[in-house]
Design a protein around this motif. Structure first.
Motif, PDB file in Angstrom:
ATOM      1  N   LYS A 113       0.830  -1.209   0.000  1.00  0.00           N
ATOM      2  CA  LYS A 113       0.000   0.000   0.000  1.00  0.00           C
ATOM      3  C   LYS A 113       0.865   1.261   0.000  1.00  0.00           C
ATOM      4  O   LYS A 113       0.601   2.208  -0.742  1.00  0.00           O
ATOM      5  CB  LYS A 113      -0.937  -0.010   1.212  1.00  0.00           C
ATOM      6  CG  LYS A 113      -2.038  -1.039   1.122  1.00  0.00           C
ATOM      7  CD  LYS A 113      -2.936  -0.993   2.346  1.00  0.00           C
ATOM      8  CE  LYS A 113      -4.067  -2.022   2.235  1.00  0.00           C
ATOM      9  NZ  LYS A 113      -4.926  -2.016   3.450  1.00  0.00           N
ATOM     10  N   GLN A 114       1.903   1.263   0.837  1.00  0.00           N
ATOM     11  CA  GLN A 114       2.745   2.459   0.904  1.00  0.00           C
ATOM     12  C   GLN A 114       3.553   2.655  -0.381  1.00  0.00           C
ATOM     13  O   GLN A 114       3.814   3.781  -0.792  1.00  0.00           O
ATOM     14  CB  GLN A 114       3.690   2.376   2.110  1.00  0.00           C
ATOM     15  CG  GLN A 114       4.421   3.684   2.373  1.00  0.00           C
ATOM     16  CD  GLN A 114       5.290   3.620   3.597  1.00  0.00           C
ATOM     17  OE1 GLN A 114       5.415   2.576   4.243  1.00  0.00           O
ATOM     18  NE2 GLN A 114       5.906   4.734   3.933  1.00  0.00           N
ATOM     19  N   MET A 115       3.923   1.556  -1.016  1.00  0.00           N
ATOM     20  CA  MET A 115       4.670   1.664  -2.267  1.00  0.00           C
ATOM     21  C   MET A 115       3.872   2.428  -3.318  1.00  0.00           C
ATOM     22  O   MET A 115       4.418   3.279  -4.039  1.00  0.00           O
ATOM     23  CB  MET A 115       5.025   0.267  -2.796  1.00  0.00           C
ATOM     24  CG  MET A 115       5.825   0.284  -4.084  1.00  0.00           C
ATOM     25  SD  MET A 115       6.093  -1.370  -4.781  1.00  0.00           S
ATOM     26  CE  MET A 115       4.428  -1.773  -5.359  1.00  0.00           C
ATOM     27  N   TRP A 116       2.565   2.187  -3.399  1.00  0.00           N
ATOM     28  CA  TRP A 116       1.745   2.875  -4.387  1.00  0.00           C
ATOM     29  C   TRP A 116       1.580   4.344  -4.056  1.00  0.00           C
ATOM     30  O   TRP A 116       1.423   5.183  -4.960  1.00  0.00           O
ATOM     31  CB  TRP A 116       0.392   2.186  -4.526  1.00  0.00           C
ATOM     32  CG  TRP A 116       0.510   0.921  -5.312  1.00  0.00           C
ATOM     33  CD1 TRP A 116       0.504  -0.359  -4.831  1.00  0.00           C
ATOM     34  CD2 TRP A 116       0.720   0.814  -6.726  1.00  0.00           C
ATOM     35  NE1 TRP A 116       0.684  -1.255  -5.849  1.00  0.00           N
ATOM     36  CE2 TRP A 116       0.822  -0.570  -7.032  1.00  0.00           C
ATOM     37  CE3 TRP A 116       0.826   1.736  -7.764  1.00  0.00           C
ATOM     38  CZ2 TRP A 116       1.025  -1.029  -8.320  1.00  0.00           C
ATOM     39  CZ3 TRP A 116       1.033   1.279  -9.055  1.00  0.00           C
ATOM     40  CH2 TRP A 116       1.124  -0.085  -9.326  1.00  0.00           C
ATOM     41  N   VAL A 117       1.623   4.688  -2.783  1.00  0.00           N
ATOM     42  CA  VAL A 117       1.604   6.104  -2.390  1.00  0.00           C
ATOM     43  C   VAL A 117       2.849   6.804  -2.915  1.00  0.00           C
ATOM     44  O   VAL A 117       2.789   7.928  -3.429  1.00  0.00           O
ATOM     45  CB  VAL A 117       1.508   6.242  -0.857  1.00  0.00           C
ATOM     46  CG1 VAL A 117       1.688   7.695  -0.424  1.00  0.00           C
ATOM     47  CG2 VAL A 117       0.173   5.708  -0.353  1.00  0.00           C
ATOM     48  N   LEU A 118       3.995   6.136  -2.799  1.00  0.00           N
ATOM     49  CA  LEU A 118       5.253   6.697  -3.293  1.00  0.00           C
ATOM     50  C   LEU A 118       5.303   6.719  -4.817  1.00  0.00           C
ATOM     51  O   LEU A 118       5.943   7.594  -5.415  1.00  0.00           O
ATOM     52  CB  LEU A 118       6.434   5.884  -2.746  1.00  0.00           C
ATOM     53  CG  LEU A 118       6.637   5.935  -1.236  1.00  0.00           C
ATOM     54  CD1 LEU A 118       7.636   4.867  -0.794  1.00  0.00           C
ATOM     55  CD2 LEU A 118       7.116   7.314  -0.797  1.00  0.00           C
ATOM     56  N   LEU A 119       4.630   5.765  -5.456  1.00  0.00           N
ATOM     57  CA  LEU A 119       4.661   5.683  -6.913  1.00  0.00           C
ATOM     58  C   LEU A 119       3.758   6.707  -7.596  1.00  0.00           C
ATOM     59  O   LEU A 119       4.009   7.103  -8.738  1.00  0.00           O
ATOM     60  CB  LEU A 119       4.242   4.278  -7.371  1.00  0.00           C
ATOM     61  CG  LEU A 119       5.252   3.154  -7.186  1.00  0.00           C
ATOM     62  CD1 LEU A 119       4.628   1.815  -7.554  1.00  0.00           C
ATOM     63  CD2 LEU A 119       6.499   3.397  -8.037  1.00  0.00           C
ATOM     64  N   LEU A 120       2.722   7.141  -6.907  1.00  0.00           N
ATOM     65  CA  LEU A 120       1.725   8.008  -7.550  1.00  0.00           C
ATOM     66  C   LEU A 120       2.321   9.278  -8.154  1.00  0.00           C
ATOM     67  O   LEU A 120       2.033   9.600  -9.319  1.00  0.00           O
ATOM     68  CB  LEU A 120       0.609   8.342  -6.562  1.00  0.00           C
ATOM     69  CG  LEU A 120      -0.613   9.038  -7.156  1.00  0.00           C
ATOM     70  CD1 LEU A 120      -1.219   8.219  -8.290  1.00  0.00           C
ATOM     71  CD2 LEU A 120      -1.669   9.286  -6.078  1.00  0.00           C
TER      72      LEU A 120
END
Length: 456
Positions: free
Chosen positions: A81-88
């Protein structure tokens, strides 16, 4: 029987420690290979690519293999979940550019450059998530150690080429002149993007001061290598971020004030970023040249970009990859100028337009700080805010948003922050959900009494 159980338990714990040791060592090797060899290029299909992509892919595949063999579902869920926050914020320019490419009928060169840049950045964050899954909270220190090893290897090569005494003479001149005098050997280290990544770690040390005591050697080496590739804007950014962190720690007892200041500084960031681009468009650097201030040819460079954008809400942008493609075209006309925009704000504005630029700023600033405050706690929010302040400062004079090292450092610091606590909280949450689901079904005796009551 009890003794046998204890012996078996000790053997299992020993195997787990050995397994963890192997994963930590593997994470260090992967991280070192990425940081040292990633900047080298290889050819495929007639195009040149950096080794960042295949090394990151190897790390991600290795992590997924470990997960399939011995899955830790809560750890994977938290990091996923946190990875997608960083990827956005890395994905947004690419997604936004689809519209621009269609409207502007962009050529394949621009589109290819935009796709490749996005792939480098996204694979880097994926690599950081993989390292964090393998090594847990220690991943942040493993990554830092690999940065230092990689930078150290580069430094040794430079010293052997130019001589040890000459290296330290130039290093002393670099520090004393505050990066005003950059010798040939120092220039070879200065272009190494690891310096900006080390700046993120210095901010981490300043905000979480306990880490200086627990990781003294890493702290000293981080400071040393940061100054060997000294960037004035990076140093200014570290100082500013340290002050931000110190201020926010002192107002921790006043959540209302901190929330108000978060919003105020967020709005201020948008206004200043937009105002800076507007100032460039309307001739700021030409005015500075008239005052006798040397802008390192920025006034001439920005005049060349001016016909390709307008400081207007209706300016749609040219699409991600356009600036790099245009730099390649200009470089073929054989002038001595280096056509880099020397500003991430200007580059993003030219490529994304005013609307896309403002959204990108929000995703880079507000979104990251807001998520960290909610999921990592108050101190995690302070850490994210301080690092955003540092990175935002570097955007003023360099194009660091598209550099893998600084993005990776930002990502892995936040991914590993309070990871054990977050995994434990996730497990407790999952257990609570499972209990609630099981309570939906009535026990057998209660169910039978309800049936008897209805039939009676």
């Amino acid at each position: 029987m009890t003794l046998g159980y204890l012996n078996k338990k000790e053997e299992m714990e020993g195997e787990k420690k050995r397994g963890n040791g192997f994963l930590i060592f593997a994470a260090f090797l992967l991280s070192s290979a990425y940081n040292y060899f990633g900047g080298n290029m290889f050819s495929a299909g007639g195009f040149d690519f950096y080794l960042f992509l295949p090394v990151a892919a190897a790390g991600i595949v290795f992590c997924l293999t470990v997960f399939l063999v011995s899955p830790d579902l809560e750890r994977m869920e938290v990091l996923w979940k946190q990875m997608w926050v960083l990827l956005l914020p890395l994905m947004f320019p690419f997604l936004w550019s689809f519209i621009i490419w269609i409207v502007n009928s962009a050529n394949l060169v621009e589109m290819r450059k935009g796709v490749i840049v996005t792939a480098y950045l996204m694979s880097g964050i994926g690599m950081m998530a993989a390292l964090t899954y393998l090594a847990g909270e220690d991943a942040v220190w493993i990554h830092l150690a690999s940065l230092i090893v990689s930078n150290g290897a580069t430094m040794v090569t430079v010293m052997l080429d130019g001589g040890i005494s000459e290296f330290f003479r130039q290093l002393f001149a670099l520090i004393v002149s505050f990066a005003g005098e950059t010798g040939e050997l120092m220039a070879r280290l200065e272009i190494h993007g690891i310096t900006y990544a080390l700046g993120c770690y210095l901010v981490y040390f300043l905000v979480e001061e306990k880490n200086i005591k627990t990781h003294k050697v890493l702290f000293i080496l981080t400071v040393f290598f940061f100054f060997t590739g000294l960037k004035r804007i990076a140093l200014a950014g570290v100082v500013a971020a340290g002050l931000v962190g110190a201020l926010w720690r002192r107002i921790e007892r006043f959540p209302g004030i901190s929330r108000f200041l978060y919003r105020l500084t967020g709005i201020g960031f948008l206004v200043l970023a937009l105002a800076y681009v507007g100032a460039i468009f309307y001739g700021l650097y030409g005015f500075l040249e008239q005052l006798g201030i040397n802008t390192s040819a920025r006034a001439d460079i920005y005049d060349m970009y001016k016909p390709y954008y307008s400081f207007s809400p209706i300016f749609l942008g040219n699409g991600i990859g356009w600036v790099e493609a245009q730099m390649s075209i200009w470089s073929e006309t054989a002038t001595d100028l280096v056509y880099n925009t020397h500003s991430e704000y200007l580059k993003q504005f030219i490529e994304l337009g005013m609307a896309g630029f403002l959204i990108w700023c929000c995703l880079r600033c507000h979104f990251q700080i807001s998520y960290a405050s909610r999921k990592l706690g108050y101190r995690g929010g302070v850490l994210a805010f301080a690092m955003v302040a540092y990175i935002a400062a570097t955007y003023a004079t360099d194009t660091t948003a598209t550099q893998v090292f600084i993005n990776n450092a930002f990502g892995i610091i936040l991914l590993s922050y309070r990871l054990k606590d977050r995994i434990r909280e996730k497990r407790m949450e999952n257990q609570r959900i499972n209990r609630m689901r099981s309570e939906v079904y009535l026990p057998g005796d209660v169910f039978e009494k309800n049936i008897e009551g209805k039939t009676g």
